[in-house]
Motif scaffolding. Structure first.
Motif, PDB file in Angstrom:
ATOM      1  N   VAL A 164       0.937  -1.197   0.111  1.00 55.52           N
ATOM      2  CA  VAL A 164      -0.171  -0.025  -0.128  1.00 55.52           C
ATOM      3  C   VAL A 164       0.976   1.261  -0.084  1.00 55.52           C
ATOM      4  CG1 VAL A 164      -1.809   1.190   1.066  1.00 55.52           C
ATOM      5  CG2 VAL A 164      -1.919  -1.166   1.207  1.00 55.52           C
ATOM      6  N   LYS A 165       0.643   2.009  -1.153  1.00 55.17           N
ATOM      7  CA  LYS A 165       1.803   3.044  -1.273  1.00 55.17           C
ATOM      8  C   LYS A 165       1.368   4.339  -0.233  1.00 55.17           C
ATOM      9  CE  LYS A 165       2.586   4.499  -5.344  1.00 55.17           C
ATOM     10  NZ  LYS A 165       2.229   4.500  -6.555  1.00 55.17           N
ATOM     11  N   ASN A 166      -0.163   4.804   0.161  1.00 52.43           N
ATOM     12  CA  ASN A 166      -0.618   5.835   0.572  1.00 52.43           C
ATOM     13  C   ASN A 166      -1.123   5.307   2.034  1.00 52.43           C
ATOM     14  OD1 ASN A 166      -2.804   4.091  -0.278  1.00 52.43           O
ATOM     15  ND2 ASN A 166      -4.144   5.967  -0.348  1.00 52.43           N
ATOM     16  N   TRP A 167      -0.332   4.386   2.925  1.00 56.59           N
ATOM     17  CA  TRP A 167      -0.736   3.720   3.989  1.00 56.59           C
ATOM     18  C   TRP A 167      -1.037   4.809   4.991  1.00 56.59           C
ATOM     19  CZ3 TRP A 167      -3.115   0.100   6.192  1.00 56.59           C
ATOM     20  CH2 TRP A 167      -3.065  -0.217   7.470  1.00 56.59           C
ATOM     21  N   HIS A 168      -0.375   6.025   5.184  1.00 63.77           N
ATOM     22  CA  HIS A 168      -0.585   7.104   6.102  1.00 63.77           C
ATOM     23  C   HIS A 168      -2.066   7.458   6.154  1.00 63.77           C
ATOM     24  CE1 HIS A 168      -0.330  11.065   7.800  1.00 63.77           C
ATOM     25  NE2 HIS A 168       0.246  10.684   8.909  1.00 63.77           N
ATOM     26  N   ASP A 169      -2.457   7.850   4.582  1.00 63.68           N
ATOM     27  CA  ASP A 169      -3.692   8.437   4.526  1.00 63.68           C
ATOM     28  C   ASP A 169      -4.729   7.348   4.572  1.00 63.68           C
ATOM     29  OD1 ASP A 169      -2.479  10.906   3.719  1.00 63.68           O
ATOM     30  OD2 ASP A 169      -2.231  10.447   1.862  1.00 63.68           O
ATOM     31  N   TYR A 170      -4.346   6.277   4.147  1.00 62.95           N
ATOM     32  CA  TYR A 170      -5.566   5.393   4.292  1.00 62.95           C
ATOM     33  C   TYR A 170      -5.720   4.819   5.662  1.00 62.95           C
ATOM     34  CZ  TYR A 170      -7.958   0.711   3.567  1.00 62.95           C
ATOM     35  OH  TYR A 170      -8.815  -0.530   3.569  1.00 62.95           O
ATOM     36  N   ASP A 171      -4.675   4.844   6.407  1.00 63.66           N
ATOM     37  CA  ASP A 171      -4.788   4.590   8.019  1.00 63.66           C
ATOM     38  C   ASP A 171      -5.759   5.453   8.791  1.00 63.66           C
ATOM     39  OD1 ASP A 171      -3.957   2.945  10.569  1.00 63.66           O
ATOM     40  OD2 ASP A 171      -3.085   4.819  10.896  1.00 63.66           O
ATOM     41  N   ALA A 172      -5.413   6.744   8.336  1.00 67.21           N
ATOM     42  CA  ALA A 172      -6.379   7.891   8.746  1.00 67.21           C
ATOM     43  C   ALA A 172      -7.912   7.661   8.200  1.00 67.21           C
ATOM     44  CB  ALA A 172      -5.752   9.219   8.254  1.00 67.21           C
ATOM     45  N   ALA A 173      -7.894   7.130   7.078  1.00 69.48           N
ATOM     46  CA  ALA A 173      -9.333   7.007   6.723  1.00 69.48           C
ATOM     47  C   ALA A 173     -10.172   5.778   7.256  1.00 69.48           C
ATOM     48  CB  ALA A 173      -9.414   6.727   5.305  1.00 69.48           C
ATOM     49  N   LEU A 174      -9.421   4.863   7.603  1.00 67.92           N
ATOM     50  CA  LEU A 174      -9.757   3.632   8.444  1.00 67.92           C
ATOM     51  C   LEU A 174     -10.439   4.291   9.634  1.00 67.92           C
ATOM     52  CD1 LEU A 174      -7.364   0.972   7.438  1.00 67.92           C
ATOM     53  CD2 LEU A 174      -9.863   1.223   6.506  1.00 67.92           C
ATOM     54  N   ARG A 175      -9.338   5.011  10.328  1.00 69.85           N
ATOM     55  CA  ARG A 175     -10.110   5.679  11.781  1.00 69.85           C
ATOM     56  C   ARG A 175     -11.296   6.508  11.779  1.00 69.85           C
ATOM     57  NH1 ARG A 175      -4.287   6.537  12.048  1.00 69.85           N
ATOM     58  NH2 ARG A 175      -4.668   8.721  11.756  1.00 69.85           N
ATOM     59  N   ARG A 176     -11.255   7.248  10.757  1.00 77.28           N
ATOM     60  CA  ARG A 176     -12.548   8.258  10.499  1.00 77.28           C
ATOM     61  C   ARG A 176     -13.759   7.359  10.175  1.00 77.28           C
ATOM     62  NH1 ARG A 176     -12.376  12.896   6.359  1.00 77.28           N
ATOM     63  NH2 ARG A 176     -14.339  13.408   7.783  1.00 77.28           N
ATOM     64  N   ARG A 177     -13.581   6.166   9.729  1.00 76.20           N
ATOM     65  CA  ARG A 177     -14.880   5.296   9.524  1.00 76.20           C
ATOM     66  C   ARG A 177     -15.413   5.274  10.857  1.00 76.20           C
ATOM     67  NH1 ARG A 177     -13.598   0.447   5.466  1.00 76.20           N
ATOM     68  NH2 ARG A 177     -12.867   1.586   3.793  1.00 76.20           N
ATOM     69  N   GLY A 178     -14.990   5.191  12.189  1.00 75.91           N
ATOM     70  CA  GLY A 178     -15.429   5.153  13.428  1.00 75.91           C
ATOM     71  C   GLY A 178     -16.066   6.564  13.861  1.00 75.91           C
ATOM     72  N   ASP A 179     -15.718   7.581  13.457  1.00 75.03           N
ATOM     73  CA  ASP A 179     -15.878   8.820  13.761  1.00 75.03           C
ATOM     74  C   ASP A 179     -17.382   8.997  13.762  1.00 75.03           C
ATOM     75  OD1 ASP A 179     -16.453  11.622  14.331  1.00 75.03           O
ATOM     76  OD2 ASP A 179     -14.904  12.365  13.004  1.00 75.03           O
ATOM     77  N   LEU A 180     -18.218   9.372  14.683  1.00 74.79           N
ATOM     78  CA  LEU A 180     -19.953   9.249  14.785  1.00 74.79           C
ATOM     79  C   LEU A 180     -20.204  10.649  13.950  1.00 74.79           C
ATOM     80  CD1 LEU A 180     -20.504   8.105  18.418  1.00 74.79           C
ATOM     81  CD2 LEU A 180     -20.607   6.772  16.128  1.00 74.79           C
ATOM     82  N   THR A 181     -19.427  11.527  13.861  1.00 70.64           N
ATOM     83  CA  THR A 181     -19.836  12.686  13.225  1.00 70.64           C
ATOM     84  C   THR A 181     -19.725  12.689  11.628  1.00 70.64           C
ATOM     85  OG1 THR A 181     -17.432  13.473  13.033  1.00 70.64           O
ATOM     86  CG2 THR A 181     -18.847  14.277  14.902  1.00 70.64           C
TER      87      THR A 181
END
Length: 322
Positions: A20-37
């Protein structure tokens, strides 16, 4: 494997390794999936209570968007209606909002005739469309019970048809039908949900037929149709007549072979439709919770919308390393 040309020696071919070339951005996207907002938006809060229509009878206390938000929360986090009710109430309490929350019976009753707003994006440029279908379980004996106690058991399935944008991974259109409805019969309803122009339509051999080519030509005459003809297919006209798109596929297969045809027209793009199916079953689930077909259609549409929300947050960019 394209057209299963290496099926017999598949076990000897090592699996491709990717990074995965964009692991930093994808990791942040996975965390945002749990953001209730992400799931309870400001638009939903503003439209929480519908305006008074002035008609006779008791006005609705909750708008359709509230029921849709609850349904998306339920599917995104895999919770029953009662726990979804408690989750939504806690979100509003943490936000300091004195808004009423529908109880679980209201959620269940209102979701029967719920019209989920389509999650498709409005395309301004021609898009490539990949169409495929998969099965979703409704109820019936599971694998463990069948192996333990024997018997076939009573099983019920629904077919989920998806039209996917292979570039972004978003679901452009969706339809849920019974198992009696054929795949080719859903080409028209799927394409009707796409507002913008279509550059190409890619599907597997189950969609091969004159009716499919005709429907796509009526929807967008300039759209390319990439569907593999059957092994027993023959040209439809003579040498003097203008060849149809299907005839051109047959001619190219005869000249280059099945694998050469797939490489020339980029038929490998179809695998991205199967990836979208796998993503739906992994994230949303392999079965439907609702019991009636209208409610199941609303559930599947909400699942596709929730999946598009996750897709827009960020997707991995993979690079093959071996």
């Amino acid at each position: 494997m394209p057209y299963k040309v290496n099926q017999e020696r598949r076990h000897r071919i090592p699996k491709a390794r990717c990074r995965v070339k964009n692991w930093h951005d994808y990791d942040a996207a996975l965390r945002r999936r749990g953001d209730l907002t992400v799931w309870v938006t400001a638009e939903a809060l503003e439209a929480w209570t519908p305006a008074n229509t002035g008609r006779r009878g008791r006005p609705q206390r909750y708008s359709e968007m509230v029921v849709e938000t609850g349904l998306m929360l339920r599917l995104a986090f895999g919770r029953p209606w009662r726990q979804t009710e408690g989750m939504l109430a806690s979100i509003l309490r943490l936000l300091g909002l004195a808004l009423p929350v529908p109880d679980h019976t209201t959620f269940s009753r209102r979701s029967v005739d719920l019209t989920v707003a389509k999650a498709v994006r409005t395309a301004t440029t021609p898009v490539n469309v990949v169409i495929d279908s998969t099965g979703l379980k409704v109820f019936g004996a599971g694998e463990w019970q069948r192996d333990k106690h024997g018997g076939k058991g009573r099983r019920t399935w629904r077919k989920l048809h998806l039209a996917v944008d292979p570039e972004s991974g978003e679901i452009l259109a969706s339809e849920l039908t019974t198992t009696e409805d054929g795949d080719a019969s859903q080409i028209g309803p799927l394409l009707d949900q796409i507002s913008g122009p279509i550059a190409s339509v890619t599907a597997d051999g189950a969609y091969d037929g004159d009716s499919v080519y005709r429907i796509i030509a009526q929807r967008d005459p300039a759209a390319a149709v990439i569907i593999p003809p059957r092994s027993t297919a023959v040209p439809s006209g003579t040498a003097e007549t203008t060849p149809t798109p299907r005839d051109r596929h047959l001619r190219m297969i005869e000249e280059r072979g099945r694998l050469g045809w797939q490489k020339a027209i980029n038929y490998g793009r179809r695998s991205l439709g199967e990836v979208a199916m796998m993503r739906y079953k992994t994230v949303i689930g392999r079965r439907l919770h609702a019991r009636t077909l209208p409610t199941q259609k609303a559930e599947a549409a909400a699942g596709c919308k929730a999946l598009n929300v996750m897709t827009r947050l960020g997707m991995p960019v993979s690079q093959r390393i071996t």
